[in-house]
Design a protein around this motif. Sequence first.
Motif, PDB file in Angstrom:
ATOM      1  N   GLN A  11       0.804  -1.263  -0.136  1.00  0.00           N
ATOM      2  CA  GLN A  11       0.100   0.079  -0.049  1.00  0.00           C
ATOM      3  C   GLN A  11       0.779   1.142  -0.043  1.00  0.00           C
ATOM      4  O   GLN A  11       1.532   1.357   0.973  1.00  0.00           O
ATOM      5  CB  GLN A  11      -0.878   0.128   1.270  1.00  0.00           C
ATOM      6  CG  GLN A  11      -2.111   0.774   0.973  1.00  0.00           C
ATOM      7  CD  GLN A  11      -2.874   0.816   2.293  1.00  0.00           C
ATOM      8  OE1 GLN A  11      -2.424   0.590   3.530  1.00  0.00           O
ATOM      9  NE2 GLN A  11      -4.286   0.648   2.410  1.00  0.00           N
ATOM     10  N   SER A  12       0.773   1.794  -0.782  1.00  0.00           N
ATOM     11  CA  SER A  12       1.455   3.367  -1.027  1.00  0.00           C
ATOM     12  C   SER A  12       0.888   4.133   0.140  1.00  0.00           C
ATOM     13  O   SER A  12      -0.197   4.218   0.810  1.00  0.00           O
ATOM     14  CB  SER A  12       1.146   4.012  -2.134  1.00  0.00           C
ATOM     15  OG  SER A  12       0.186   4.703  -2.462  1.00  0.00           O
ATOM     16  N   GLY A  13       1.796   5.320   0.399  1.00  0.00           N
ATOM     17  CA  GLY A  13       1.486   6.101   1.518  1.00  0.00           C
ATOM     18  C   GLY A  13       0.235   6.928   1.237  1.00  0.00           C
ATOM     19  O   GLY A  13      -0.541   7.045   1.923  1.00  0.00           O
ATOM     20  N   ALA A  14       0.045   7.189  -0.098  1.00  0.00           N
ATOM     21  CA  ALA A  14      -1.110   8.182  -0.285  1.00  0.00           C
ATOM     22  C   ALA A  14      -2.272   7.176  -0.096  1.00  0.00           C
ATOM     23  O   ALA A  14      -3.072   7.844   0.398  1.00  0.00           O
ATOM     24  CB  ALA A  14      -0.945   8.607  -1.706  1.00  0.00           C
ATOM     25  N   GLN A  15      -2.092   6.119  -0.627  1.00  0.00           N
ATOM     26  CA  GLN A  15      -3.385   5.282  -0.421  1.00  0.00           C
ATOM     27  C   GLN A  15      -3.723   5.083   1.140  1.00  0.00           C
ATOM     28  O   GLN A  15      -4.974   5.057   1.512  1.00  0.00           O
ATOM     29  CB  GLN A  15      -3.210   3.827  -1.080  1.00  0.00           C
ATOM     30  CG  GLN A  15      -4.304   2.915  -1.211  1.00  0.00           C
ATOM     31  CD  GLN A  15      -5.444   3.620  -2.367  1.00  0.00           C
ATOM     32  OE1 GLN A  15      -4.884   4.250  -3.147  1.00  0.00           O
ATOM     33  NE2 GLN A  15      -6.686   3.133  -2.158  1.00  0.00           N
ATOM     34  N   ALA A  16      -2.636   5.035   1.884  1.00  0.00           N
ATOM     35  CA  ALA A  16      -2.991   4.711   3.233  1.00  0.00           C
ATOM     36  C   ALA A  16      -3.605   6.013   3.683  1.00  0.00           C
ATOM     37  O   ALA A  16      -4.517   5.850   4.651  1.00  0.00           O
ATOM     38  CB  ALA A  16      -1.573   4.296   3.888  1.00  0.00           C
ATOM     39  N   VAL A  17      -2.997   7.030   3.531  1.00  0.00           N
ATOM     40  CA  VAL A  17      -3.454   8.303   3.928  1.00  0.00           C
ATOM     41  C   VAL A  17      -5.166   8.483   3.652  1.00  0.00           C
ATOM     42  O   VAL A  17      -5.915   8.996   4.347  1.00  0.00           O
ATOM     43  CB  VAL A  17      -2.743   9.628   3.328  1.00  0.00           C
ATOM     44  CG1 VAL A  17      -3.381  10.894   3.734  1.00  0.00           C
ATOM     45  CG2 VAL A  17      -1.387   9.321   4.022  1.00  0.00           C
ATOM     46  N   TYR A  18      -5.153   8.262   2.439  1.00  0.00           N
ATOM     47  CA  TYR A  18      -6.642   8.457   1.954  1.00  0.00           C
ATOM     48  C   TYR A  18      -7.796   7.464   2.716  1.00  0.00           C
ATOM     49  O   TYR A  18      -8.555   8.228   3.233  1.00  0.00           O
ATOM     50  CB  TYR A  18      -6.663   7.755   0.325  1.00  0.00           C
ATOM     51  CG  TYR A  18      -8.232   7.548  -0.315  1.00  0.00           C
ATOM     52  CD1 TYR A  18      -8.981   8.474  -0.425  1.00  0.00           C
ATOM     53  CD2 TYR A  18      -8.406   6.115  -0.218  1.00  0.00           C
ATOM     54  CE1 TYR A  18     -10.266   8.214  -0.888  1.00  0.00           C
ATOM     55  CE2 TYR A  18      -9.941   5.973  -0.659  1.00  0.00           C
ATOM     56  CZ  TYR A  18     -10.896   6.880  -0.977  1.00  0.00           C
ATOM     57  OH  TYR A  18     -12.055   6.679  -1.421  1.00  0.00           O
ATOM     58  N   GLU A  19      -7.411   6.264   2.807  1.00  0.00           N
ATOM     59  CA  GLU A  19      -7.860   5.393   3.602  1.00  0.00           C
ATOM     60  C   GLU A  19      -8.135   5.819   5.080  1.00  0.00           C
ATOM     61  O   GLU A  19      -9.194   5.791   5.603  1.00  0.00           O
ATOM     62  CB  GLU A  19      -7.718   3.907   3.591  1.00  0.00           C
ATOM     63  CG  GLU A  19      -7.962   3.217   2.399  1.00  0.00           C
ATOM     64  CD  GLU A  19      -7.184   1.909   2.232  1.00  0.00           C
ATOM     65  OE1 GLU A  19      -6.750   1.367   3.054  1.00  0.00           O
ATOM     66  OE2 GLU A  19      -7.167   1.362   0.754  1.00  0.00           O
ATOM     67  N   LEU A  20      -7.150   6.295   5.870  1.00  0.00           N
ATOM     68  CA  LEU A  20      -7.205   6.734   7.091  1.00  0.00           C
ATOM     69  C   LEU A  20      -8.293   7.838   7.337  1.00  0.00           C
ATOM     70  O   LEU A  20      -9.150   8.110   8.024  1.00  0.00           O
ATOM     71  CB  LEU A  20      -5.738   6.981   7.489  1.00  0.00           C
ATOM     72  CG  LEU A  20      -5.596   7.403   8.960  1.00  0.00           C
ATOM     73  CD1 LEU A  20      -5.857   6.091   9.731  1.00  0.00           C
ATOM     74  CD2 LEU A  20      -4.350   7.968   9.184  1.00  0.00           C
TER      75      LEU A  20
END
Lengths: 221, 221
Positions: A11-20
């Motif tokens: 999971q890329s950081g951006a994806q993680a940030v999005y989901e969070l």
Amino acid sequence: MTRGQANLRRQSGAQAVYELMRAKIISGEFRPGARLTEPELASTLGVSRTPVREALRLLIAEGLVDQLPTGGSRVTPLDLADIRRVYDIRARLEGLLARDACTRMTQPDLDALARLIDLMHRLRGDETEVLRIGREFHARIAEIAENRWCDQLLHQIRGHVDRYRSLSTREPGRPDLAVAEHQAIYEALASGDPERAEQAMRVHVEQSATSAAQAAGAVPS
Amino acid sequence: MTRGQANLRRQSGAQAVYELMRAKIISGEFRPGARLTEPELASTLGVSRTPVREALRLLIAEGLVDQLPTGGSRVTPLDLADIRRVYDIRARLEGLLARDACTRMTQPDLDALARLIDLMHRLRGDETEVLRIGREFHARIAEIAENRWCDQLLHQIRGHVDRYRSLSTREPGRPDLAVAEHQAIYEALASGDPERAEQAMRVHVEQSATSAAQAAGAVPS
DNA sequence: GCACTATTGAATACAAGTACCCACGGCGTT
DNA sequence: AACGCCGTGGGTACTTGTATTCAATAGTGC
């Protein structure tokens, strides 16, 4: 192919940030109307502005974040009058999914749904368990329907629906009713009549809408 | 208004790239399956990777671009079998919009629609003009409905619909039919019966689907 | 009214990862 | 014994992901 690969599986950081951020908005941890600034989010999450930016863009496209005319952004405020609207959309999309599922379904698929219904009946007393099975029931239908676009739109709408849901601390307690509705959906699917399946699903979601509207409307704050 | 407003910011940069790429994908200038790389797009468009990246993210979220498992991305391939699917979704969303419009409509709104219908009748011979008025008719209904989420989802679905539409060089020539269908929608709205309005709109869009499917299926190359 | 500040938007620089290409060596065949 | 094929290994090149820097603009306080 060219060479480059990006680690998609990780999971890329951006994806993680999005989901969070999405989770926090839906749960209400990020309050409706709260102002969001890129530097603050970045430092809070321990990443640079870049992934935060990408996440924000997606959330804006999804309607969970508003872009203010002045340039800033904020968590999209909630309007109780809109509960009905998002549920109306969900009802139609899930109805369509049920219709598609009905035409594509195989016997094993139907059996799997039957098992879920049976489980739901047996656990009728346990409200959270019934809810869980209900979610799985819907997910299974979506899986059978294999309608990529419907799934995609439903994902977005469900975000809004869940925001309203999380307003009321407790889920609308209508366990027996929910069981009956799912049973009706199952029977419609089993009958092989797509129109009937769509209708049954639509009715079910609209019933949920009524409960949710009552629950949310009764909430003080 | 004399000085630069915030909307100038919105128009330039990433948003422009997004809209440009979206148009190219829909029109077919970016062929289905074509590989897209950030550096190439950036140099072609004369901007840096940053706005390209943001645009790509949005297009991916919208389903117009696929992220390959290997890490690259490509224009989402078209599957003729999916025409029906996207139109099915559009039919329900536009139907819902018609329903909402029906309940919110004022007399001036209805009059404006009547004028469009009248225009459509008088220009019945001019196919492109009938199409233009049809689009305006739908836009007006969306405006009346004031359903932000429905609009948002419809925007996405319309992107997919238009991709299939642009496959056939000519629009499906069914001008008289289209006029009749719009007339039916108008009458349903005028009757004040939301259910009837939704149905009329759904029928109309589904008729379009049939034409579009035939047109796209009949395309040689 | 003016300077200052804070925030967004864009460009560039940097790091990391993976598929492709090619060369090399072992092995089988003629 | 020589030639060709296949598998393998490393190097290379291309791409994505993230951080940092720079510019511009709007809002704010004096």
